[in-house]
Design an enzyme around this catalytic site. Structure first.
Site, mmCIF file in Angstrom:
data_model
loop_
_atom_site.group_PDB
_atom_site.id
_atom_site.type_symbol
_atom_site.label_atom_id
_atom_site.label_comp_id
_atom_site.label_asym_id
_atom_site.label_seq_id
_atom_site.Cartn_x
_atom_site.Cartn_y
_atom_site.Cartn_z
ATOM 1 N N HIS A 121 0.860 -1.185 0.000
ATOM 2 C CA HIS A 121 0.000 0.000 0.000
ATOM 3 C C HIS A 121 0.899 1.239 0.000
ATOM 4 C CE1 HIS A 121 -4.214 -0.961 -0.064
ATOM 5 N NE2 HIS A 121 -4.032 -1.956 0.763
ATOM 6 N N ASP A 126 -4.782 1.971 1.892
ATOM 7 C CA ASP A 126 -5.159 1.282 3.141
ATOM 8 C C ASP A 126 -5.733 2.288 4.135
ATOM 9 O OD1 ASP A 126 -2.631 2.486 3.209
ATOM 10 O OD2 ASP A 126 -1.773 1.033 4.606
ATOM 11 N N TYR A 324 -7.206 9.016 -17.149
ATOM 12 C CA TYR A 324 -8.082 9.751 -16.234
ATOM 13 C C TYR A 324 -8.242 11.213 -16.635
ATOM 14 C CZ TYR A 324 -7.412 5.667 -13.266
ATOM 15 O OH TYR A 324 -7.369 4.397 -12.774
ATOM 16 N N GLU A 400 0.281 7.714 11.626
ATOM 17 C CA GLU A 400 -1.129 7.292 11.760
ATOM 18 C C GLU A 400 -2.011 8.302 12.489
ATOM 19 O OE1 GLU A 400 -0.403 3.432 13.450
ATOM 20 O OE2 GLU A 400 -0.714 2.446 11.504
#
Ligand SMILES: [Zn+2]
Ligand SMILES: [Zn+2]
Length: 421
Positions: A121, A126, A324, A400
């Site tokens: 990831h 994630d 895209y 995090e």
């Protein structure tokens, strides 16, 4: 919609923050689990199963699976009538072998386009998946106070599906992700190494580039390297094409309006030093921030390559594959929701950031629904974001603490949008 700061019933803001703080440890645990078990585009079966099971456990009004192969869409209807807002997270990982020293580092390998690769990831999807599971938890708890409905879109294959397969946002839309009910706004976020943890980045209007790949094949005529006049040299011609392409942006594009990039990233031709080959193949990428300029650059690349080749008596085949579109944040929606981001992160933590020449298939949703895509910093405070390993690096690292800010941002954006009905 109104550009006033949306009104909120007293207390609901606090309850969202309390619920977000309560779910933070689970969001971190989900993220670590996904990080340790990354899955490539269109192969996100384990991730999607965990997402779907969690959404069902929240008692959502509907949970649909298998959309665009592995996509999941959950619908939460608030007790009070109102509009519909969509929130989107992408679930796929990249063919990158992880080099980050964390206990939950990925050791996964998989087959990607016929090759055995490490899987990681490395773009932080994630985090996006875990954040949106957290947001669903928070808003489901507060459904009695929720005005309108929230659609949770968990999307596969943002990093492009494997060769020969369809997938991603475009396919989710084709399979009805924006119908029954249709949302009036859509929000999405991306974690980024370019900003410190605690900060949010945003733009209004063009935000991320369109991404198109091209291949140019120069057809010459093979001859001995000692007698070039007997053939047509595609190597020299392709060198002229590469140099000519440098003028597409520098001489042809109005860079006072929007920037653009034309890059040749691959050249293949020849097998021996004394043989002039029959043909040379080049591949590259084109990035723009405006759909009309995108078409113009495509036209210039094609005519320039063909004309240069003709001048060398070579043939030329140009193939441009549109990927895209430009990620465009709706100006009215962005203006209306900016106060929410400033309240959530703190006004001094919300930064107007430069355009990003990377691309996002969130842009397909924005073509149909006013949308806002923003950035959440994940670089540790002690690291200079300019020097941090970027997204897609095998050393991409996430602080995090960014996850809670992600949960709060999306939960408040959804609620404030619905309350402003
Ligand atoms: Zn990426
Ligand atoms: Zn990404």
């Amino acid at each position: 919609m109104s550009t006033d700061t949306p009104t909120r019933p007293a207390g609901l803001t606090q309850r969202i923050d309390d619920a977000a703080a309560a779910i933070e440890p689970r969001v971190i645990a989900w993220r670590r689990d996904f990080h340790q078990h990354p899955e490539l585009g269109n192969r996100e079966t384990r991730t999607a199963a965990i997402v779907a099971e969690h959404l069902r456990s929240l008692g959502l009004d509907s949970v649909s699976t298998g959309i665009a192969h592995t996509g999941v869409v959950g619908l939460l209807k608030g007790k009070l009538p109102g509009r519909v807002v969509a929130l989107r997270a992408d679930m796929d990982a990249l063919p990158v072998a992880e080099e980050v020293d964390v206990p939950f580092a990925s050791k996964v390998r998989a087959i990607w386009n016929g090759e055995s690769v490490g899987v990681m990831h490395a773009c932080g999807h994630d985090c996006h998946t875990a954040i949106l599971m957290g947001v669903a938890t928070v808003l489901a708890e507060l459904r009695d106070h929720l005005r309108g409905s929230v659609k949770f879109i968990f999307q596969p294959a943002e990093e492009m599906p494997p060769q020969g397969e369809d997938g991603g946002a475009k396919m989710m839309i084709q399979e009805g992700a924006l119908q029954d009910p249709a949302p009036q706004a859509i929000f999405g976020l991306h974690v980024t190494s370019r900003q410190s943890v605690g900060t949010i980045g945003y733009r209004t209007g063009p935000t991320m580039a369109s991404s198109d790949r091209f291949s140019i094949t120069v057809h010459g005529r093979q001859t001995h390297g000692a007698a070039p006049w007997l053939g047509v040299d595609p190597i020299v011609t392709s060198a002229q094409v590469v140099l000519g392409l440098q003028t597409v942006v520098s001489r042809g594009v109005d860079i006072s309006r929007e920037p653009a990039v034309v890059t040749v990233g691959m050249i293949k031709g020849g097998v021996r030093e004394n043989i002039i080959p029959d043909s040379v193949e080049m591949r590259g990428t084109i990035r723009t921030f405006d759909e009309a300029m995108r078409d113009d650059v495509h036209e210039r690349v094609t005519t320039l390559a063909e004309a240069v080749a003709r001048g060398s008596r070579a043939g030329c085949t140009v193939c441009i594959e549109k990927n895209y579109p430009v990620t465009v944040n709706d100006p009215a929606l962005t203006a209306a929701m900016l106060p929410t981001l400033q309240r959530v992160a703190g006004a001094d933590k919300v930064q107007l950031v430069p355009k990003v020449t990377g691309s996002e298939d969130f842009s397909y949703f924005q073509k149909l629904v006013p949308g806002m895509f923003f950035f959440v910093g994940v670089t540790r405070p002690e690291v200079d974001p300019a020097k941090a390993a970027p997204n897609h690096s095998p050393r991409f690292h996430v602080d995090e603490r960014a996850l809670l800010l992600g949960v709060r941002s999306l939960a408040h954006l959804a609620n404030d949008f619905l309350q402003a009905t």
